[in-house]
Design a protein around this motif. Structure first.
Motif, PDB file in Angstrom:
ATOM      1  N   SER A 128       0.802  -1.277   0.032  1.00 37.51           N
ATOM      2  CA  SER A 128      -0.100   0.165   0.038  1.00 37.51           C
ATOM      3  C   SER A 128       0.887   1.205   0.013  1.00 37.51           C
ATOM      4  N   LYS A 129       2.137   1.096   0.208  1.00 38.12           N
ATOM      5  CA  LYS A 129       3.088   2.137   0.305  1.00 38.12           C
ATOM      6  C   LYS A 129       4.083   2.169  -0.946  1.00 38.12           C
ATOM      7  N   VAL A 130       3.439   1.921  -2.247  1.00 40.87           N
ATOM      8  CA  VAL A 130       4.518   1.867  -3.237  1.00 40.87           C
ATOM      9  C   VAL A 130       4.924   3.080  -3.971  1.00 40.87           C
ATOM     10  N   SER A 131       4.153   4.417  -3.448  1.00 37.44           N
ATOM     11  CA  SER A 131       4.763   5.637  -3.538  1.00 37.44           C
ATOM     12  C   SER A 131       6.026   6.008  -2.828  1.00 37.44           C
ATOM     13  N   LEU A 132       6.145   5.484  -1.701  1.00 34.29           N
ATOM     14  CA  LEU A 132       7.367   5.578  -0.829  1.00 34.29           C
ATOM     15  C   LEU A 132       8.752   5.080  -1.299  1.00 34.29           C
ATOM     16  N   ALA A 133       9.749   5.652  -1.026  1.00 32.65           N
ATOM     17  CA  ALA A 133      10.839   4.966  -1.120  1.00 32.65           C
ATOM     18  C   ALA A 133      10.866   3.777  -0.190  1.00 32.65           C
ATOM     19  N   TYR A 134      11.981   2.871  -0.457  1.00 33.69           N
ATOM     20  CA  TYR A 134      11.887   1.454   0.322  1.00 33.69           C
ATOM     21  C   TYR A 134      12.010   1.683   1.744  1.00 33.69           C
ATOM     22  N   VAL A 135      12.823   2.405   2.116  1.00 31.82           N
ATOM     23  CA  VAL A 135      13.393   2.679   3.575  1.00 31.82           C
ATOM     24  C   VAL A 135      12.097   3.328   4.240  1.00 31.82           C
ATOM     25  N   PRO A 136      11.649   4.466   3.911  1.00 27.49           N
ATOM     26  CA  PRO A 136      10.354   4.919   4.655  1.00 27.49           C
ATOM     27  C   PRO A 136       9.291   3.760   4.678  1.00 27.49           C
ATOM     28  N   ALA A 137       9.021   3.170   3.649  1.00 32.32           N
ATOM     29  CA  ALA A 137       7.845   2.344   3.783  1.00 32.32           C
ATOM     30  C   ALA A 137       8.227   0.950   4.484  1.00 32.32           C
ATOM     31  N   PHE A 138       9.383   0.543   4.669  1.00 34.96           N
ATOM     32  CA  PHE A 138       9.760  -0.332   5.492  1.00 34.96           C
ATOM     33  C   PHE A 138       9.562   0.046   6.871  1.00 34.96           C
ATOM     34  N   LEU A 139      10.232   1.236   7.302  1.00 32.20           N
ATOM     35  CA  LEU A 139      10.006   1.690   8.685  1.00 32.20           C
ATOM     36  C   LEU A 139       8.432   1.848   9.235  1.00 32.20           C
ATOM     37  N   HIS A 140       7.605   2.012   8.157  1.00 33.50           N
ATOM     38  CA  HIS A 140       6.282   2.584   8.303  1.00 33.50           C
ATOM     39  C   HIS A 140       5.562   1.032   8.726  1.00 33.50           C
ATOM     40  N   SER A 141       5.747   0.085   7.844  1.00 30.30           N
ATOM     41  CA  SER A 141       5.354  -1.155   7.908  1.00 30.30           C
ATOM     42  C   SER A 141       5.821  -1.912   8.906  1.00 30.30           C
ATOM     43  N   THR A 142       6.882  -1.827   9.352  1.00 30.85           N
ATOM     44  CA  THR A 142       7.431  -2.738  10.601  1.00 30.85           C
ATOM     45  C   THR A 142       6.832  -1.924  11.964  1.00 30.85           C
ATOM     46  N   GLY A 143       6.532  -0.733  11.953  1.00 34.16           N
ATOM     47  CA  GLY A 143       5.922   0.046  12.900  1.00 34.16           C
ATOM     48  C   GLY A 143       4.463  -0.549  13.153  1.00 34.16           C
TER      49      GLY A 143
END
Length: 473
Positions: free
Chosen positions: A429-444
């Motif tokens: 759902s966060k394909v518009s974000l760069a990998y690192v921000p999307a990763f941190l959001h998802s693990t959060g």
């Protein structure tokens, strides 16, 4: 009438040796998984098979153990713990040695299945032997010690495995397992007191119940383990789910009428027992939901090598090893309620800290949070296991031990599967974000949900009934 052998107290000078025997089994149970996983890439290269194929080497071991834990716990209650426990070491030693000689992947997988039979015989009875052969006032201390030894096994597996594979190849890891299992066999054969099971009106084995339990556990763990690979609505997963539901219905119908049930529903009539089991399941789900994602954070976000990431991951079992013995000893004095509830609350706080780490977070801060999570779960698990083993009748210790160990495996499978599913859904759902921000959001998201689940576990711990000190029946 002479006193049954199983009720004769262990001589005081022998007690420490009995605990050492059980500790060998606790060490082996966690050491095996870590050391074998490290060798998978080398095995896949030698046999020229895919990662999905070689993954069956650890998977069939877990499946076999999970399917048989309840059965061997009940068999030990009926026919004697020592013979089941000692036989488990023998099987692990024999089939670990045969793993060394295998020349194709299918034989390796078969020997791992048979190893898993032995592993189930050991795991189903360790807690029961430690409980039965010591006075109640030492139960928490002993179970805490076993928890620390198991944590040390999980530390030693990957590190020692990496060393021996680098020097002598993957077959050497099964040499190590053979040595540990042989040591356990010899020690338990000569030290653990003989017993012949508890007096029962019948020792007729519930073969149909055993069959339903095996089918149910295998279908459940296989289905849940492959949810994210096959898809939640795939024919494979739907078939596994259907088989599991049918098996579950058959288990309920059969076991309520069986004279010696494989899954004893009488235990679940005790509020202290079932709430403790639910809290334990929650603790293992939260444990594995976080640890499965941490290596990716170390490598993909912070940029560390796999070797360093593996080193940093040791903070979790180290924290558990440090805390488990202390918490077990303390539970003998003050009871379990405060310790288990505090452990789950502190676990939630550690998960919240992990949910807020970022790209610039000092690695030492992350390591301390992971260490704290391991320590908080060590604070929970030793007193909780002491509570479980302290409230059941002695003639059902094997059944209770089997259930307790099965919950660990189920929590691992559920924790990994659910966390990966939630993580992947958030990443998609966060394909518009760069990998690192999307990763941190998802693990959060995963860590916050796990923290909330840990609070629910704390509520179960607070409201399990009793006075907070488990008394043997």
């Amino acid at each position: 009438m002479s006193t049954p052998i199983s009720t004769v107290p262990v001589a005081k000078q022998k007690r420490s040796y009995v605990l050492a025997c059980v500790a060998t089994g606790a060490f082996l149970s966690t050491f095996d998984g870590g050391v074998v996983n490290v060798g998978l890439p080398r095995m896949a290269a030698e046999f020229n098979v895919s990662l999905s194929m070689i993954q069956w080497v650890p998977s069939v071991y877990l499946l076999t153990m999970s399917a048989l834990l309840l059965i061997f716990g009940t068999l030990a209650d009926m026919f004697g713990r020592k013979r089941i426990y000692n036989g488990g070491f023998a099987l692990v030693a024999i089939f670990s040695f045969l793993c060394i000689l295998t020349n194709n992947v299918y034989l390796l997988i078969l020997t791992r299945v048979l190893q898993g039979v032995g592993g189930a015989m050991i795991m189903a009875n360790g807690l029961a032997i430690a409980t039965e052969n010591y006075p109640p006032e030492q139960r928490g201390k002993n179970i805490g010690f076993l928890g620390s030894v198991a944590a040390i096994g999980s530390l030693a597996g990957p590190s020692l495995g990496g060393i021996v594979i680098g020097l002598w190849g993957w077959r050497m890891i099964f040499v190590l397992i053979t040595i540990v299992a042989t040591t356990g066999f010899l020690a338990s054969h000569y030290i653990i007191p003989a017993d012949h099971g508890k007096e029962r009106s019948s020792k007729k084995f519930d073969s149909w119940g055993a069959l339903y339990v095996i089918i149910g556990m295998v279908s459940f763990i296989y289905g849940v383990s492959n949810l994210n690979d096959f898809g939640w609505l795939s024919p494979t997963i739907l078939t596994s789910g259907t088989i599991f539901i049918i098996s579950l219905i058959a288990i309920v119908i059969r076991e309520r009428k069986a004279l010696n049930p494989i899954l004893d529903f009488e235990l679940f009539k005790m509020r202290i027992f079932w709430t403790s089991i639910v809290a334990a399941l929650i603790s293992f789900i939260t444990m594995y939901s976080s640890t499965v994602l941490l290596p990716f954070y170390y490598q993909k976000v912070l940029g560390y090598t796999p070797q360093l990431a593996g080193l940093f991951m040791m903070a979790f079992p180290l924290g558990m090893a440090v805390m488990a013995t202390f918490a077990g000893r303390l539970s003998d004095k003050i009871g379990y309620t405060f310790l288990t509830s505090s452990g789950m609350i502190l676990n939630a706080l550690a998960l919240v800290l992990l949910a807020n780490v970022g790209e610039k977070t000092p690695v030492i801060q992350v390591i301390l949070a992971v260490f704290g999570m391991g320590a908080s779960l060590g604070l929970f698990q030793a007193p909780n296991n002491s509570c479980i083993m302290g409230v059941v009748p002695k003639n059902k210790l094997g059944a209770a031990s089997g259930i307790s160990q099965l919950v660990k495996n189920l929590g691992m499978v559920l924790g990994i599967t659910l966390s990966v599913a939630i993580f992947q859904h958030s990443m998609d759902s966060k394909v518009s974000l760069a990998y690192v921000p999307a990763f941190l959001h998802s693990t959060g998201i995963v860590y916050y949900l796990a923290a909330g689940l840990s609070i629910i576990g704390a509520l179960f711990s607070l409201n399990r009934g009793g006075k907070g000190i488990a008394k043997p029946q």
